[in-house]
Design a protein around this motif. Structure first.
Motif, PDB file in Angstrom:
ATOM      1  N   ASP A 131     -15.794  49.920  24.381  1.00  0.00           N
ATOM      2  CA  ASP A 131     -14.616  49.182  23.916  1.00  0.00           C
ATOM      3  C   ASP A 131     -15.098  47.936  23.181  1.00  0.00           C
ATOM      4  O   ASP A 131     -15.584  46.995  23.792  1.00  0.00           O
TER       5      ASP A 131
ATOM      6  N   SER B 232     -23.067  52.739  26.502  1.00  0.00           N
ATOM      7  CA  SER B 232     -21.998  53.722  26.649  1.00  0.00           C
ATOM      8  C   SER B 232     -21.028  53.263  27.730  1.00  0.00           C
ATOM      9  O   SER B 232     -21.436  52.709  28.756  1.00  0.00           O
ATOM     10  N   ASP B 233     -19.751  53.432  27.459  1.00  0.00           N
ATOM     11  CA  ASP B 233     -18.666  53.057  28.380  1.00  0.00           C
ATOM     12  C   ASP B 233     -18.608  51.556  28.674  1.00  0.00           C
ATOM     13  O   ASP B 233     -17.921  51.129  29.601  1.00  0.00           O
TER      14      ASP B 233
ATOM     15  N   ASN C 269     -17.616  47.577  28.213  1.00  0.00           N
ATOM     16  CA  ASN C 269     -16.481  46.799  27.725  1.00  0.00           C
ATOM     17  C   ASN C 269     -17.023  45.568  27.010  1.00  0.00           C
ATOM     18  O   ASN C 269     -17.516  44.640  27.642  1.00  0.00           O
TER      19      ASN C 269
ATOM     20  N   SER D 293     -24.938  50.632  30.510  1.00  0.00           N
ATOM     21  CA  SER D 293     -23.848  51.590  30.551  1.00  0.00           C
ATOM     22  C   SER D 293     -22.787  51.133  31.551  1.00  0.00           C
ATOM     23  O   SER D 293     -23.097  50.800  32.694  1.00  0.00           O
ATOM     24  N   GLY D 294     -21.538  51.062  31.083  1.00  0.00           N
ATOM     25  CA  GLY D 294     -20.434  50.666  31.948  1.00  0.00           C
ATOM     26  C   GLY D 294     -20.335  49.172  32.187  1.00  0.00           C
ATOM     27  O   GLY D 294     -19.497  48.721  32.961  1.00  0.00           O
TER      28      GLY D 294
ATOM     29  N   ARG E 260     -17.992  55.761  23.690  1.00  0.00           N
ATOM     30  CA  ARG E 260     -16.817  55.350  24.475  1.00  0.00           C
ATOM     31  C   ARG E 260     -16.784  53.850  24.794  1.00  0.00           C
ATOM     32  O   ARG E 260     -16.063  53.403  25.678  1.00  0.00           O
TER      33      ARG E 260
END
Length: 101
Positions: free
Chosen positions: A70, A47-48, A50, A27-28, A68
């Protein structure tokens, strides 16, 4: 490094093709431009994350959480995206040729 800062740097390199990251908590993570060709990301938490311009061709993302994330410009050709949570995912300019949904 904080818990949510998993990245290509943490994994040791930008080429993690074929890696088994099933169930991983990413995540992230900043995996932009990373090569995850044929990686196993079954039920991974992205999630989140890139993943812009990443090579995820042939990757198993089934059951993964991509909320979410990218994925703009990512190569998802032939990827398994069945059961993926795609809430607010950015797939602009992504290659989805032969991807499984």
């Amino acid at each position: 490094m904080r818990h949510h800062e998993h990245s290509a740097q943490l994994l040791g390199c930008e080429d993690i093709s074929g890696a088994s990251l099933s169930g991983a908590s990413l995540s992230g993570a900043d995996l932009s431009g990373a090569s995850l060709f044929h990686a196993n990301l079954f039920r991974a938490n992205l999630s989140d994350a890139n993943l812009s311009d990443a090579d995820l061709s042939g990757a198993d993302l089934s059951g993964a959480n991509l909320t979410r994330a990218d994925l703009s410009g990512a190569d998802l050709s032939g990827a398994d995206l069945r059961g993926v949570d795609r809430t607010r995912v950015d797939l602009s300019s992504a290659n989805l040729t032969d991807a499984l949904f």
